[in-house]
Structures are given as structure tokens and as C-alpha cells.
Design a protein around this motif. Structure first.
Motif, PDB file in Angstrom:
ATOM      1  N   GLU A 174       0.834  -1.194   0.000  1.00 26.67           N
ATOM      2  CA  GLU A 174       0.000   0.000   0.000  1.00 26.67           C
ATOM      3  C   GLU A 174       0.873   1.249   0.000  1.00 26.67           C
ATOM      4  OE1 GLU A 174      -2.751   2.182  -0.611  1.00 26.67           O
ATOM      5  OE2 GLU A 174      -3.617   0.256   0.030  1.00 26.67           O
ATOM      6  N   SER A 175       0.492   2.252  -0.762  1.00 26.95           N
ATOM      7  CA  SER A 175       1.267   3.494  -0.813  1.00 26.95           C
ATOM      8  C   SER A 175       0.456   4.715  -0.389  1.00 26.95           C
ATOM      9  CB  SER A 175       1.811   3.726  -2.230  1.00 26.95           C
ATOM     10  OG  SER A 175       0.742   3.820  -3.169  1.00 26.95           O
ATOM     11  N   SER A 176      -0.846   4.553  -0.232  1.00 31.58           N
ATOM     12  CA  SER A 176      -1.693   5.664   0.182  1.00 31.58           C
ATOM     13  C   SER A 176      -1.414   6.007   1.642  1.00 31.58           C
ATOM     14  CB  SER A 176      -3.172   5.296   0.022  1.00 31.58           C
ATOM     15  OG  SER A 176      -3.996   6.147   0.772  1.00 31.58           O
ATOM     16  N   PRO A 177      -1.025   7.253   1.950  1.00 30.21           N
ATOM     17  CA  PRO A 177      -0.786   7.632   3.351  1.00 30.21           C
ATOM     18  C   PRO A 177      -2.000   7.373   4.244  1.00 30.21           C
ATOM     19  CG  PRO A 177       0.142   9.285   1.885  1.00 30.21           C
ATOM     20  CD  PRO A 177      -0.653   8.355   1.025  1.00 30.21           C
ATOM     21  N   LYS A 178      -3.205   7.622   3.727  1.00 31.72           N
ATOM     22  CA  LYS A 178      -4.405   7.394   4.535  1.00 31.72           C
ATOM     23  C   LYS A 178      -4.552   5.920   4.886  1.00 31.72           C
ATOM     24  CE  LYS A 178      -9.418   8.115   4.662  1.00 31.72           C
ATOM     25  NZ  LYS A 178     -10.607   8.700   3.967  1.00 31.72           N
ATOM     26  N   SER A 179      -4.377   5.053   3.903  1.00 31.87           N
ATOM     27  CA  SER A 179      -4.502   3.614   4.162  1.00 31.87           C
ATOM     28  C   SER A 179      -3.411   3.130   5.120  1.00 31.87           C
ATOM     29  CB  SER A 179      -4.432   2.835   2.852  1.00 31.87           C
ATOM     30  OG  SER A 179      -5.516   3.151   2.009  1.00 31.87           O
ATOM     31  N   LEU A 180      -2.187   3.621   4.925  1.00 29.14           N
ATOM     32  CA  LEU A 180      -1.077   3.194   5.782  1.00 29.14           C
ATOM     33  C   LEU A 180      -1.295   3.615   7.229  1.00 29.14           C
ATOM     34  CD1 LEU A 180       1.931   3.987   3.424  1.00 29.14           C
ATOM     35  CD2 LEU A 180       1.181   1.717   4.166  1.00 29.14           C
ATOM     36  N   ALA A 181      -1.697   4.862   7.432  1.00 28.81           N
ATOM     37  CA  ALA A 181      -1.914   5.344   8.800  1.00 28.81           C
ATOM     38  C   ALA A 181      -3.075   4.603   9.455  1.00 28.81           C
ATOM     39  CB  ALA A 181      -2.169   6.838   8.788  1.00 28.81           C
ATOM     40  N   THR A 182      -4.142   4.375   8.688  1.00 29.47           N
ATOM     41  CA  THR A 182      -5.314   3.694   9.230  1.00 29.47           C
ATOM     42  C   THR A 182      -4.989   2.250   9.603  1.00 29.47           C
ATOM     43  OG1 THR A 182      -6.754   5.097   7.877  1.00 29.47           O
ATOM     44  CG2 THR A 182      -7.707   3.072   8.751  1.00 29.47           C
ATOM     45  N   GLN A 183      -4.165   1.581   8.799  1.00 31.25           N
ATOM     46  CA  GLN A 183      -3.792   0.198   9.087  1.00 31.25           C
ATOM     47  C   GLN A 183      -2.786   0.104  10.235  1.00 31.25           C
ATOM     48  OE1 GLN A 183      -2.331  -1.522   5.425  1.00 31.25           O
ATOM     49  NE2 GLN A 183      -4.212  -1.041   4.305  1.00 31.25           N
ATOM     50  N   ASP A 184      -1.936   1.128  10.382  1.00 32.48           N
ATOM     51  CA  ASP A 184      -0.855   1.051  11.363  1.00 32.48           C
ATOM     52  C   ASP A 184      -1.299   1.378  12.784  1.00 32.48           C
ATOM     53  OD1 ASP A 184       2.200   0.913  11.798  1.00 32.48           O
ATOM     54  OD2 ASP A 184       1.661   2.850  12.697  1.00 32.48           O
ATOM     55  N   ILE A 185      -2.342   2.165  12.960  1.00 36.07           N
ATOM     56  CA  ILE A 185      -2.666   2.691  14.288  1.00 36.07           C
ATOM     57  C   ILE A 185      -2.947   1.585  15.304  1.00 36.07           C
ATOM     58  CG2 ILE A 185      -5.117   2.972  13.704  1.00 36.07           C
ATOM     59  CD1 ILE A 185      -2.952   5.285  15.944  1.00 36.07           C
ATOM     60  N   SER A 186      -3.597   0.496  14.889  1.00 35.21           N
ATOM     61  CA  SER A 186      -3.890  -0.597  15.812  1.00 35.21           C
ATOM     62  C   SER A 186      -2.606  -1.256  16.304  1.00 35.21           C
ATOM     63  CB  SER A 186      -4.799  -1.632  15.140  1.00 35.21           C
ATOM     64  OG  SER A 186      -5.059  -2.709  16.018  1.00 35.21           O
ATOM     65  N   ASP A 187      -1.675  -1.533  15.371  1.00 32.19           N
ATOM     66  CA  ASP A 187      -0.391  -2.126  15.760  1.00 32.19           C
ATOM     67  C   ASP A 187       0.395  -1.178  16.662  1.00 32.19           C
ATOM     68  OD1 ASP A 187      -0.931  -4.381  14.278  1.00 32.19           O
ATOM     69  OD2 ASP A 187       0.199  -3.715  12.518  1.00 32.19           O
ATOM     70  N   ALA A 188       0.329   0.116  16.356  1.00 37.98           N
ATOM     71  CA  ALA A 188       1.039   1.102  17.168  1.00 37.98           C
ATOM     72  C   ALA A 188       0.508   1.114  18.597  1.00 37.98           C
ATOM     73  CB  ALA A 188       0.909   2.488  16.537  1.00 37.98           C
ATOM     74  N   ALA A 189      -0.818   1.051  18.745  1.00 35.27           N
ATOM     75  CA  ALA A 189      -1.419   1.043  20.074  1.00 35.27           C
ATOM     76  C   ALA A 189      -1.056  -0.214  20.843  1.00 35.27           C
ATOM     77  CB  ALA A 189      -2.939   1.184  19.953  1.00 35.27           C
ATOM     78  N   ASP A 190      -1.123  -1.378  20.177  1.00 31.67           N
ATOM     79  CA  ASP A 190      -0.779  -2.637  20.845  1.00 31.67           C
ATOM     80  C   ASP A 190       0.672  -2.640  21.309  1.00 31.67           C
ATOM     81  OD1 ASP A 190      -3.318  -3.597  20.492  1.00 31.67           O
ATOM     82  OD2 ASP A 190      -2.843  -4.848  18.753  1.00 31.67           O
ATOM     83  N   ALA A 191       1.571  -2.174  20.441  1.00 34.45           N
ATOM     84  CA  ALA A 191       2.992  -2.162  20.794  1.00 34.45           C
ATOM     85  C   ALA A 191       3.279  -1.217  21.955  1.00 34.45           C
ATOM     86  CB  ALA A 191       3.826  -1.764  19.576  1.00 34.45           C
ATOM     87  N   ALA A 192       2.508  -0.140  22.041  1.00 34.70           N
ATOM     88  CA  ALA A 192       2.759   0.853  23.074  1.00 34.70           C
ATOM     89  C   ALA A 192       2.122   0.491  24.406  1.00 34.70           C
ATOM     90  CB  ALA A 192       2.232   2.213  22.609  1.00 34.70           C
ATOM     91  N   TYR A 193       0.888  -0.027  24.386  1.00 35.25           N
ATOM     92  CA  TYR A 193       0.153  -0.158  25.642  1.00 35.25           C
ATOM     93  C   TYR A 193      -0.433  -1.542  25.926  1.00 35.25           C
ATOM     94  CZ  TYR A 193       0.464   4.880  26.174  1.00 35.25           C
ATOM     95  OH  TYR A 193       0.937   6.153  26.332  1.00 35.25           O
ATOM     96  N   ASP A 194      -0.288  -2.502  25.003  1.00 32.07           N
ATOM     97  CA  ASP A 194      -0.855  -3.826  25.277  1.00 32.07           C
ATOM     98  C   ASP A 194       0.226  -4.798  25.766  1.00 32.07           C
ATOM     99  OD1 ASP A 194      -3.283  -5.458  25.246  1.00 32.07           O
ATOM    100  OD2 ASP A 194      -2.182  -6.664  23.792  1.00 32.07           O
ATOM    101  N   ARG A 195       1.088  -5.239  24.861  1.00 32.19           N
ATOM    102  CA  ARG A 195       2.157  -6.173  25.237  1.00 32.19           C
ATOM    103  C   ARG A 195       3.493  -5.654  24.716  1.00 32.19           C
ATOM    104  NH1 ARG A 195       0.374 -11.199  27.023  1.00 32.19           N
ATOM    105  NH2 ARG A 195      -1.839 -11.624  26.634  1.00 32.19           N
ATOM    106  N   ASP A 196       4.561  -5.897  25.493  1.00 28.42           N
ATOM    107  CA  ASP A 196       5.875  -5.474  25.024  1.00 28.42           C
ATOM    108  C   ASP A 196       6.527  -6.595  24.230  1.00 28.42           C
ATOM    109  OD1 ASP A 196       6.854  -7.327  26.850  1.00 28.42           O
ATOM    110  OD2 ASP A 196       7.555  -5.819  28.286  1.00 28.42           O
ATOM    111  N   LEU A 197       7.810  -6.443  23.893  1.00 34.57           N
ATOM    112  CA  LEU A 197       8.496  -7.396  23.019  1.00 34.57           C
ATOM    113  C   LEU A 197       8.635  -8.778  23.627  1.00 34.57           C
ATOM    114  CD1 LEU A 197      11.319  -5.037  21.672  1.00 34.57           C
ATOM    115  CD2 LEU A 197       9.219  -5.741  20.496  1.00 34.57           C
TER     116      LEU A 197
END
Length: 303
Positions: A174-197
Motif C-alpha cells: 500500500e502506498s496511500s498515506p491514509k490507508s497506511l496510517a489507518t492500518q498502522d494505528i492498531s499495531d502502534a497502540a498494541d505495541a505501546a500499551y498492550d504487550r511489550d516485546l
């Protein structure tokens, strides 16, 4: 003797020039190849510069001779050899009598930028008050953090009140900034506040989230898109997570994702810092001219 006043590569960011006043580093930076005028009171007279340069040359010769003497010794004394910095002829920045570079300054201006550089993605980001370059951080691609740490409210570990992460999108067609940001936000939230590495839950896991803002925005002169969530966690105040996507201005212009992770509550960084950092993102090619500053092109609030 200390090296003479002048513009030399910054020890913490060799791609930038920093003003050495003859005894210590100052808070003045410039892009390499186009150094600015000497700061007020920091340049000295032309005669003093000639004398200082001559003296520095003599120090360099003395250092070379001294180094040769040490290298020729074999008396088993184990003496330590120290080099004398000479930034006039060396790419290394002067360190004699010089303090460590300041880790956090105010928002950069055209003549005194304080930035961190993501050379891979061809951008610089402003280093605001309360933010420092990453140290002892296990997460990948972190470009800055808030100053200091605290004990995580959930599983044992050390947490930080704020992170900014910059990475190249490589596993998505995907190259659309809107699609990329929309798809990434869930992973970003999980990595930050759900489980660590390693599978721990520093905040007890995510209980809910709400999209608070999204929209188009210009970043470093390129059309981008961002999505911001308010995340609530089982322990602690939760926080805000944003995914910002835009095309790089260098190389193949691969998409770039910048993630913001801000704790909520009074201990978290000001939420306005997300916008200030975004507006201060520049292309590395534009750092010297002040061009490419991100500006809003119609962000929309979401309920």
C-alpha cells in the motif's frame, strides 16, 4: 591548547556543524557545507583567529611527535596515549574541555536548530524541551523519548512517558498515506500499551480505544495522513497514540510511518507536542534553508 573558535562536526550529530567558541560547545548549529556567520561574540577578530589557527597547528605537530615517541617506546610501562583534538584538519569534533552536547532544547529556529536526524528516511525532527535522544531503549526505530523513566504500573519494567518512532514501510504494498496510517494505528497502540516485546503487559493491557482525530496533513512538503487514538488501559492513565504516514523525499520515496506514544495524565508530555513535532519535520535537503515545514492542509476531527 583548545582548538580555535569555528564550525565543526557535532559529536552527537556529525551531519551538522556546531559552533565551538574556543573553550566549549555553544547552542548554535548549521548545515554542513553552508555554515552560518559566527554567533555574536563568538567569532573573535581576524588577527586572533590567525593566531589561534597557528597555535592549533603547532599543537597538532607536537601531538604527532609525542604520539611517535609513545609508539616507539617498549619499556613495559603501559602508558596511556591520548590524542590532541585538532578540528581544523580532522573530521572529528573537538572534545578537549568541551561539555557533552545538550540533550534537550527548545523548538528549533532557522538559525539555531536542535534536531534529531533519521538519515534513512531523509528527515529531521525537532527536539523539543523535555525530549532527548534515545538511550537504553529496546524498541526499534525510536528517534526520541521524554527525559527520564518510571516503574510501569502493570508488569515489572521501566516505562517512558513519551516516545517518537520513525520507520520505513517495507512489508506493505500500500502506498496511500491514509490507508497506511489507518492500518498502522492498531499495531502502534498494541505495541505501546498492550504487550511489550517479551510478552509482558506494562499497563495491564488495553481495555478500550477511541479515535479522537484524523486527517490529511503536509509533512516536509509531502501530502500525508494521520490517525490519533485515545487508549485506556487496565492500569495507569493510558495514553494517546498517533500514526503519521507520508512519502519520503529521498531515494525511492518509500512511505514513512512516524508513531507518537504519549502517556495521558499530568505526567505525560503535552499533547500539543505531537503537532509541534509534525510541523517541524523537514527533509534533510531542506534543513539549511528552512523549507519543507509541515503545515495543515485540512485535518478533520473524528468523534
Amino acid at each position: 591548547m583548545s582548538p580555535p573558535p569555528g564550525w565543526y562536526p557535532d559529536p552527537s550529530a556529525p551531519h551538522l556543524q556546531r559552533w565551538w567558541d574556543g573553550t566549549a560547545w555553544t547552542e548554535h548549529w548549521s548545515a554542513p557545507g553552508t555554515p552560518g556567520q559566527p554567533p555574536s561574540g563568538g567569532g573573535g577578530s581576524g588577527r586572533s583567529k590567525v593566531v589561534a589557527l597557528t597555535a592549533a597547528g603547532a599543537v597538532l605537530v607536537a601531538a604527532i611527535v609525542t604520539g611517535a615517541v609513545y609508539l616507539g617506546r617498549d619499556d613495559g610501562g603501559g602508558a596511556d596515549v591520548q590524542t590532541v583534538p585538532n578540528p581544523v584538519t580532522s573530521s572529528a569534533a573537538p572534545t578537549t574541555e568541551g561539555p557533552s552536547p545538550s540533550a534537550s532544547t527548545s523548538e528549533p529556529s532557522a538559525d539555531d536548530p536542535a534536531v534529531v536526524v533519521d538519515q534513512l528516511n531523509g528527515i529531521t525532527l525537532p527536539l523539543l524541551d523535555g525530549w532527548v535522544r534515545p538511550q537504553y531503549v529496546t524498541e526499534d526505530d525510536v528517534v526520541m523519548t521524554t527525559d527520564g523513566t518510571y516503574d510501569c504500573p502493570g508488569d515489572s519494567g521501566v516505562c517512558r512517558h513519551g516516545l517518537v518512532i520513525s520507520r520505513t514501510v517495507t512489508e506493505n504494498d500500500e502506498s496511500s498515506p491514509k490507508s497506511l496510517a489507518t492500518q498502522d494505528i492498531s499495531d502502534a497502540a498494541d505495541a505501546a500499551y498492550d504487550r511489550d516485546l517479551v510478552g509482558r503487559r506494562p499497563f495491564g493491557g488495553i481495555e478500550s480505544h477511541q479515535q479522537v482525530k484524523s486527517g490529511q496533513i503536509a509533512v516536509a512538503g509531502r501530502a500525508g495522513y494521520f490517525v490519533r487514538w485515545r487508549v485506556r488501559t487496565a492500569k495507569g492513565p493510558g495514553g494517546y497514540v498517533e500514526s503519521l504516514a507520508f512519502p519520503s523525499s529521498v531515494g525511492t520515496e518509500s512511505p514513512v510511518i512516524v508513531r507518537f506514544v504519549f502517556d495521558a495524565g499530568e505526567d505525560g508530555p503535552p499533547l500539543a507536542d505531537m503537532d509541534r513535532i509534525t510541523k517541524g519535520i523537514r527533509s534533510v535537503d531542506d534543513a539549511a534553508t528552512g523549507g519543507g515545514v509541515g503545515s495543515s492542509i485540512g485535518p478533520t476531527d473524528s468523534p
